[in-house]
Design an enzyme around this catalytic site. Structure first.
Site, PDB file in Angstrom:
ATOM      1  N   ARG A   1      -7.733   5.848  -5.691  1.00 26.56           N
ATOM      2  CA  ARG A   1      -7.185   7.239  -6.001  1.00 26.56           C
ATOM      3  C   ARG A   1      -7.440   7.328  -7.030  1.00 26.56           C
ATOM      4  NH1 ARG A   1      -1.012   7.510  -3.931  1.00 26.56           N
ATOM      5  NH2 ARG A   1      -1.692   9.911  -4.113  1.00 26.56           N
TER       6      ARG A   1
ATOM      7  N   THR B   1      -1.137   5.557   2.794  1.00 29.67           N
ATOM      8  CA  THR B   1      -2.602   4.510   3.789  1.00 29.67           C
ATOM      9  C   THR B   1      -1.782   4.154   4.507  1.00 29.67           C
ATOM     10  OG1 THR B   1      -3.110   4.864   1.157  1.00 29.67           O
ATOM     11  CG2 THR B   1      -3.945   2.842   1.771  1.00 29.67           C
TER      12      THR B   1
ATOM     13  N   ILE C   1       1.090  -1.318  -0.204  1.00 29.90           N
ATOM     14  CA  ILE C   1      -0.062  -0.357   0.358  1.00 29.90           C
ATOM     15  C   ILE C   1       0.981   1.069  -0.212  1.00 29.90           C
ATOM     16  CG2 ILE C   1      -1.902  -0.739   0.857  1.00 29.90           C
ATOM     17  CD1 ILE C   1      -1.506   0.117   4.075  1.00 29.90           C
ATOM     18  N   ASP C   2       0.516   2.447  -0.555  1.00 32.04           N
ATOM     19  CA  ASP C   2       1.030   3.311  -0.422  1.00 32.04           C
ATOM     20  C   ASP C   2       1.926   4.107   0.961  1.00 32.04           C
ATOM     21  OD1 ASP C   2       0.938   3.448  -3.527  1.00 32.04           O
ATOM     22  OD2 ASP C   2      -1.260   4.574  -3.375  1.00 32.04           O
ATOM     23  N   LYS C   3       2.967   4.763   0.653  1.00 34.15           N
ATOM     24  CA  LYS C   3       3.578   5.341   1.869  1.00 34.15           C
ATOM     25  C   LYS C   3       2.509   6.341   2.301  1.00 34.15           C
ATOM     26  CE  LYS C   3       6.526   9.087   2.902  1.00 34.15           C
ATOM     27  NZ  LYS C   3       7.254  10.700   2.682  1.00 34.15           N
TER      28      LYS C   3
END
Length: 300
Positions: free
Chosen positions: A231, A134, A130-132
């Site tokens: 997103r 998130t 998962i993104d930084k």
């Protein structure tokens, strides 16, 4: 090496063309201070001015070795094959240019040492990410058998993944599905977008949990797992995730630097026993703080 670029050229683009390396490699050098403009560090999107002197220092190749670091981890479950971690907002999952330390992988190596090697030295044990900015749940593989079993579930879309998202605007439909392919944005290679060439199938189901004057709290369920999928799909619906620096408005009323997106539920079949396991983690930290502030503002 030193050289000049045409006025108005974006720094990372111009250096990439001049040096002949990948753009991501050049962006990493910029972040690490190896590329200077008139002796000073600049951002990758800096527009070059007339007579700017560009200095590029390419460091020797970095040994592909990730150090174990004593960083606290919130582990919800662990056995000989897998562990489930609740990642905080702001933590990068695995080392990459600009973030070689303080990542979740550095913390995992200190915590358990043994991780699957299928994804290489820089991403041991990492099956999905998962993104930084998130927060939320990730399952990590401690051996190759576990990695293969979990990866097959992701490929078959059988792993349950549900997210909480605060989005801009009021979403009037109680629920819906976004079935729109996602690929690289042809206008900006750092971004993803809904495109219909060189794209992959992407499906997101969503349900409204709470409506406010200017925002909506959603639960989003991933059927597929493309880069930045939620997103991109929320921006496609004209309801970008609050705080999203790539796909949302430049400014937001809370001054956020990262998106309000939290991976709250994760379910999968254990790769050895076949038992279905499900984990949940409530949103906390900045997500909860912002949500409470939105609720309070609506009551005034």
């Amino acid at each position: 090496m030193e050289f000049r670029l045409a006025e108005g050229t974006r720094l990372d683009v111009g250096v990439t063309e001049r040096v002949g390396k990948s753009r991501s490699f050049i962006q990493g050098l910029i972040e690490e201070g190896h590329i200077l403009v008139n002796g000073a560090a600049r951002k990758a999107n800096y527009k070059v001015r007339a007579m700017d002197q560009i200095t590029v220092v390419i460091p020797p190749p970095r040994e592909l070795k990730v150090e174990a670091e004593n960083i606290p981890l919130e582990v919800l479950y662990e056995d000989e094959d897998v562990l489930v971690v609740n990642k905080p907002q702001g933590m990068v999952v695995h080392p990459a240019p600009g973030a070689w330390t303080k990542t979740m992988v550095n913390a995992l190596l200190y915590h358990c040492r043994n991780l699957s090697g299928i994804n290489g030295v820089l991403r041991p044990g990492i099956v999905h990410r998962i993104d930084k900015d998130t927060s939320g749940l990730l399952v990590v593989a401690k051996n190759d058998l576990a990695h293969q079993g979990l990866a097959e579930q992701i490929k078959a879309h059988s792993m349950a993944r549900r997210y909480l998202a605060i989005v801009h605007g009021v979403v009037f439909e109680p629920s819906g599905t976004v079935d729109a392919p996602v690929g690289r944005d042809p206008a900006d290679r750092k971004k993803m977008a809904v495109v219909f060439q060189n794209a992959k199938e992407a499906v997101t189901h969503y349900e409204v949990l709470e409506r406010f004057r200017d925002f909506t709290l959603l639960e989003a369920r991933l059927e597929t797992g493309r880069t930045h999928q939620i997103r991109v799909h929320m921006a496609y619906l004209k309801h970008p995730v609050l705080g999203d620096p790539l796909y949302g408005p430049r400014k937001n009323p809370f001054g956020l630097q990262g998106q309000m997106l939290h991976a709250q539920l994760l379910g999968f079949q254990h790769p050895r026993s076949g038992e279905y396991m499900e984990f949940s983690a409530p949103a906390s930290g900045m997500f909860q703080k912002v949500l409470e502030e939105i609720r309070r503002d609506d009551l005034e």
